[in-house]
Write a protein that holds these residues in place. Structure first.
Motif, mmCIF file in Angstrom:
data_model
loop_
_atom_site.group_PDB
_atom_site.id
_atom_site.type_symbol
_atom_site.label_atom_id
_atom_site.label_comp_id
_atom_site.label_asym_id
_atom_site.label_seq_id
_atom_site.Cartn_x
_atom_site.Cartn_y
_atom_site.Cartn_z
ATOM 1 N N GLU A 108 0.848 -1.198 0.000
ATOM 2 C CA GLU A 108 0.000 0.000 0.000
ATOM 3 C C GLU A 108 0.883 1.248 0.000
ATOM 4 O O GLU A 108 1.861 1.315 0.729
ATOM 5 C CB GLU A 108 -0.923 -0.042 1.236
ATOM 6 C CG GLU A 108 -1.605 1.259 1.612
ATOM 7 C CD GLU A 108 -2.448 1.894 0.495
ATOM 8 O OE1 GLU A 108 -3.178 1.170 -0.196
ATOM 9 O OE2 GLU A 108 -2.334 3.123 0.318
ATOM 10 N N ARG A 109 0.492 2.238 -0.811
ATOM 11 C CA ARG A 109 1.365 3.423 -0.941
ATOM 12 C C ARG A 109 1.291 4.339 0.289
ATOM 13 O O ARG A 109 2.213 5.105 0.552
ATOM 14 C CB ARG A 109 1.024 4.213 -2.198
ATOM 15 C CG ARG A 109 -0.285 4.927 -2.161
ATOM 16 C CD ARG A 109 -0.591 5.703 -3.426
ATOM 17 N NE ARG A 109 -2.036 5.796 -3.559
ATOM 18 C CZ ARG A 109 -2.654 6.540 -4.427
ATOM 19 N NH1 ARG A 109 -1.973 7.263 -5.279
ATOM 20 N NH2 ARG A 109 -3.961 6.571 -4.477
ATOM 21 N N LEU A 116 -10.072 5.050 -0.520
ATOM 22 C CA LEU A 116 -11.040 6.158 -0.571
ATOM 23 C C LEU A 116 -12.050 6.085 0.572
ATOM 24 O O LEU A 116 -12.578 7.111 1.008
ATOM 25 C CB LEU A 116 -11.765 6.151 -1.920
ATOM 26 C CG LEU A 116 -10.905 6.634 -3.090
ATOM 27 C CD1 LEU A 116 -11.552 6.298 -4.418
ATOM 28 C CD2 LEU A 116 -10.657 8.139 -2.986
ATOM 29 N N ILE A 124 -19.999 6.700 3.437
ATOM 30 C CA ILE A 124 -21.249 5.930 3.331
ATOM 31 C C ILE A 124 -21.060 4.740 2.383
ATOM 32 O O ILE A 124 -20.689 4.908 1.228
ATOM 33 C CB ILE A 124 -22.455 6.819 2.954
ATOM 34 C CG1 ILE A 124 -23.725 5.974 2.860
ATOM 35 C CG2 ILE A 124 -22.254 7.595 1.684
ATOM 36 C CD1 ILE A 124 -25.012 6.788 2.866
ATOM 37 N N ASP A 233 -3.099 0.446 -11.795
ATOM 38 C CA ASP A 233 -1.677 0.751 -12.032
ATOM 39 C C ASP A 233 -0.904 -0.491 -12.464
ATOM 40 O O ASP A 233 0.026 -0.397 -13.279
ATOM 41 C CB ASP A 233 -1.034 1.319 -10.754
ATOM 42 C CG ASP A 233 -1.392 2.775 -10.529
ATOM 43 O OD1 ASP A 233 -2.190 3.324 -11.314
ATOM 44 O OD2 ASP A 233 -0.880 3.359 -9.554
ATOM 45 N N ARG A 415 -17.838 0.714 -8.735
ATOM 46 C CA ARG A 415 -16.895 1.498 -7.935
ATOM 47 C C ARG A 415 -17.420 1.823 -6.537
ATOM 48 O O ARG A 415 -16.688 2.368 -5.719
ATOM 49 C CB ARG A 415 -16.484 2.772 -8.678
ATOM 50 C CG ARG A 415 -17.561 3.812 -8.778
ATOM 51 C CD ARG A 415 -17.113 5.046 -9.544
ATOM 52 N NE ARG A 415 -18.171 6.032 -9.619
ATOM 53 C CZ ARG A 415 -18.415 6.926 -8.669
ATOM 54 N NH1 ARG A 415 -17.681 6.963 -7.585
ATOM 55 N NH2 ARG A 415 -19.412 7.783 -8.804
HETATM 56 C C1 FAD Z 1 -15.800 11.847 -4.158
HETATM 57 C C2 FAD Z 1 -16.268 10.426 -4.102
HETATM 58 C C3 FAD Z 1 -17.501 10.125 -3.557
HETATM 59 C C4 FAD Z 1 -17.924 8.806 -3.478
HETATM 60 N N1 FAD Z 1 -19.111 8.515 -2.866
HETATM 61 C C5 FAD Z 1 -19.414 7.232 -2.596
HETATM 62 C C6 FAD Z 1 -20.500 6.917 -1.743
HETATM 63 O O1 FAD Z 1 -21.224 7.793 -1.280
HETATM 64 N N2 FAD Z 1 -20.717 5.607 -1.434
HETATM 65 C C7 FAD Z 1 -19.963 4.589 -1.976
HETATM 66 O O2 FAD Z 1 -20.219 3.412 -1.671
HETATM 67 N N3 FAD Z 1 -18.918 4.872 -2.792
HETATM 68 C C8 FAD Z 1 -18.626 6.149 -3.087
HETATM 69 N N4 FAD Z 1 -17.527 6.444 -3.853
HETATM 70 C C9 FAD Z 1 -16.739 5.338 -4.467
HETATM 71 C C10 FAD Z 1 -15.855 4.573 -3.488
HETATM 72 O O3 FAD Z 1 -15.445 5.358 -2.406
HETATM 73 C C11 FAD Z 1 -14.582 4.024 -4.138
HETATM 74 O O4 FAD Z 1 -14.762 3.723 -5.493
HETATM 75 C C12 FAD Z 1 -14.108 2.760 -3.415
HETATM 76 O O5 FAD Z 1 -13.846 3.091 -2.069
HETATM 77 C C13 FAD Z 1 -12.909 2.199 -4.137
HETATM 78 O O6 FAD Z 1 -12.342 1.117 -3.422
HETATM 79 P P1 FAD Z 1 -11.094 0.357 -4.049
HETATM 80 O O7 FAD Z 1 -10.568 -0.556 -3.000
HETATM 81 O O8 FAD Z 1 -11.455 -0.232 -5.360
HETATM 82 O O9 FAD Z 1 -10.039 1.500 -4.404
HETATM 83 P P2 FAD Z 1 -9.375 2.604 -3.502
HETATM 84 O O10 FAD Z 1 -10.195 2.931 -2.331
HETATM 85 O O11 FAD Z 1 -8.980 3.692 -4.435
HETATM 86 O O12 FAD Z 1 -8.081 1.847 -2.952
HETATM 87 C C14 FAD Z 1 -6.931 1.685 -3.727
HETATM 88 C C15 FAD Z 1 -5.748 1.593 -2.783
HETATM 89 O O13 FAD Z 1 -4.587 1.347 -3.544
HETATM 90 C C16 FAD Z 1 -3.550 2.227 -3.156
HETATM 91 N N5 FAD Z 1 -2.736 2.435 -4.345
HETATM 92 C C17 FAD Z 1 -3.095 3.069 -5.489
HETATM 93 N N6 FAD Z 1 -2.099 3.033 -6.361
HETATM 94 C C18 FAD Z 1 -1.084 2.359 -5.774
HETATM 95 C C19 FAD Z 1 0.216 1.996 -6.193
HETATM 96 N N7 FAD Z 1 0.661 2.318 -7.407
HETATM 97 N N8 FAD Z 1 1.002 1.325 -5.315
HETATM 98 C C20 FAD Z 1 0.558 0.992 -4.076
HETATM 99 N N9 FAD Z 1 -0.677 1.313 -3.637
HETATM 100 C C21 FAD Z 1 -1.488 1.977 -4.483
HETATM 101 C C22 FAD Z 1 -4.276 3.474 -2.695
HETATM 102 O O14 FAD Z 1 -3.494 4.231 -1.819
HETATM 103 C C23 FAD Z 1 -5.518 2.885 -2.027
HETATM 104 O O15 FAD Z 1 -5.311 2.578 -0.671
HETATM 105 C C24 FAD Z 1 -17.094 7.763 -3.978
HETATM 106 C C25 FAD Z 1 -15.864 8.072 -4.542
HETATM 107 C C26 FAD Z 1 -15.453 9.383 -4.608
HETATM 108 C C27 FAD Z 1 -14.110 9.681 -5.189
#
Ligand code: FAD
Length: 461
Positions: A108-109, A116, A124, A233, A415
């Protein structure tokens, strides 16, 4: 006292220190020393035999171009399953695979888990449930649900979680703590503060990744790699086909002091109160989901500008709010440490989650994840086939979370946090079965993956 009020005693109980720990006092809590300010240190310790940090020699300028010399990269470790990204999907994937007894590494970076959901202050968790045969049915079960349920043990940890409730809102610090605790209990090898920069690919098979860290550039070799980076990535670097998107980017933040708003004063002054955002588990604190401008989430210049512009906009807005009679004590509690990236790259998978099939309520024999309902699913659960995680080319690689294969509409579903939980779980289980059976994720026995998911409590419809 407000039922959500959170005392230090509650906290100590929740983290397992109990009253004995409380009696020891702040000076010795949890083995850490706590003080108001740094004491005067009498000098730093010198590392007599500090390991050299290999940067591959200096980068040179040749013919006006900046050239990085060829170099050998030290292999930090070899692992069965490597998960890149400790967000919602990555953490659940790592726990799932590690619970089968394999060696699992999570890179994790940043310094905490949740992506997120925590660092992005997106609190939420949408699409946890759907109506099935007219009944509100929990779709996020297994590891994701275990994670949500654990928040109930922490006072002020979550709201709208429990029987008959859906789409809970959690406290980011509680989530970070719970994720770290579950990752550690599962025996996952954790590598934090490490940014994956490239993929190791050999003859169409991914063999691991390289990453940059304060310890230099290092490699991890793996039998199966899961790309849970959100931005794809790893599959982007590995050469797997993918789609680049632009989307709205905003800086989510929290406001405090909302419970001090004097509504009578505002009414008497004849002013309309602004929206303060959505409730959080902390009384008087709301979270504000900022929409922001549309931009390429992989363009660092655009990200830098948006971060600067959004911060200015937040402070302009809070100044305006505090001018409103009755709102003088509202303040900015914090801004997200991670900019709100909705989507950037999605995988071109062997199957794409698409609106046509979702509307037709199509079922799949290779379903590995079921998310709750959302406007796009017409109130029904969303079935996600295994192919949404599997790249059309490049082997030993799976995607999980917001970068799985989905069309332009459905990526606004895949997402969401609850769907990311279930695709993370599916990727972890598929990687585990592939390693155990000495095969690739592409050729894995999906029936075995489904059986493992069910054993780990997942709902597959
Ligand atoms: C403004 C906004 C509002 C939203 N509102 C809602 C909502 O109300 N309800 C809902 O359910 N969802 C909502 N979403 C969507 C949701 O929050 C995210 O899509 C979801 O949390 C993504 O989870 P993930 O594990 O796929 O990715 P992420 O949470 O993006 O996790 C990716 C992880 O990988 C790490 N990482 C990235 N690149 C690298 C790298 N090269 N090397 C090492 N580590 C890396 C990051 O640091 C991060 O910890 C919202 C998103 C946004 C941006």
């Amino acid at each position: 006292m407000n039922e959500n009020a959170y005392t230090r005693r509650d906290f100590l109980k929740a983290v397992g220190v109990g009253t004995a720990g409380a009696a020891i006092g702040l000076g010795a809590f949890g083995g850490a020393r706590w003080a108001r300010a740094d004491p005067i240190y009498k000098g730093s310790s010198i590392l007599a035999k500090a390991a050299p940090i290999d940067r591959g020699g200096p980068v040179v300028i040749s013919g006006g171009k900046v050239i990085q010399p060829r170099r050998e990269i030290r292999v930090m470790r070899e692992t069965d399953v490597l998960v890149v990204g400790g967000g919602t999907a990555g953490v659940i994937a790592a726990i799932s695979a590690a619970r089968t007894g394999l060696d699992v590494t999570l890179v994790e970076r940043y310094g905490c888990f949740g992506g997120l959901w925590t660092g992005g202050l997106v609190l939420i968790v949408l699409s946890t449930h759907a109506r099935v045969d007219g009944k509100l049915t929990k779709c996020v079960r297994g590891i994701g649900d275990e994670m949500l349920e654990r928040h109930l043990k922490i006072p002020g940890g979550i709201i709208n979680q429990g029987p008959g409730k859906s789409n809970p809102t959690s406290d980011p610090e509680a989530t970070k703590y719970i994720m770290a605790d579950m990752v550690r209990a599962a025996g996952v090898h954790v590598v934090l503060h490490s940014w994956v920069t490239n993929a190791i690919v050999d003859g169409g098979n991914i063999r691991g990744v390289i990453f940059e860290s304060k310890s230099g550039c290092l490699a991890i070799k793996a039998k199966v790699v899961i790309d849970a980076s959100g931005d794809g990535d790893v599959f982007g670097a590995a050469g797997a086909d993918n789609v680049r998107h632009v989307h709205r980017i905003g800086l989510v933040h929290r406001l405090g002091g909302v419970n001090t708003v004097d509504r009578d004063k505002a009414r008497k002054a004849g002013v309309k109160l602004p929206r303060f955002g959505a409730a959080t588990p902390i009384p008087g604190v709301t979270w504000v989901n900022m929409q922001g401008p549309t931009a390429d989430c992989l363009d660092v210049e655009a990200l830098s500008k948006i971060e600067m512009d959004d911060r200015a906009a937040i402070w302009k807005r809070i100044a305006e709010i505090r001018e409103i009679p009755g709102c003088e004590k509202v303040f900015v509690l914090d801004t997200a440490s991670q900019l709100g990236i909705r989507t950037s790259r999605t995988l071109v998978g062997t199957h794409e989650v698409n609106i046509k099939e979702v509307k037709a309520r199509k079922t799949f024999s290779d379903v590995v994840a079921v998310g709750g309902s959302y406007s796009l699913t017409g109130g029904a659960p969303c079935l996600i086939p295994y192919g949404a995680l599997v790249p059309v080319k490049i082997d030993n690689l799976l995607a999980a979370g917001r970068c799985v294969a989905a069309d332009n509409l459905m990526l606004n579903y895949t997402r969401l946090i609850a769907p990311c939980m279930v695709t993370g779980h599916a990727a972890g289980a598929a990687a585990a079965v592939a390693v155990a059976d000495k095969t690739t994720p592409r050729d894995v026995n999906v029936a075995k993956v489904q059986a493992l998911l069910k054993k780990q409590g997942a709902y597959l419809g």
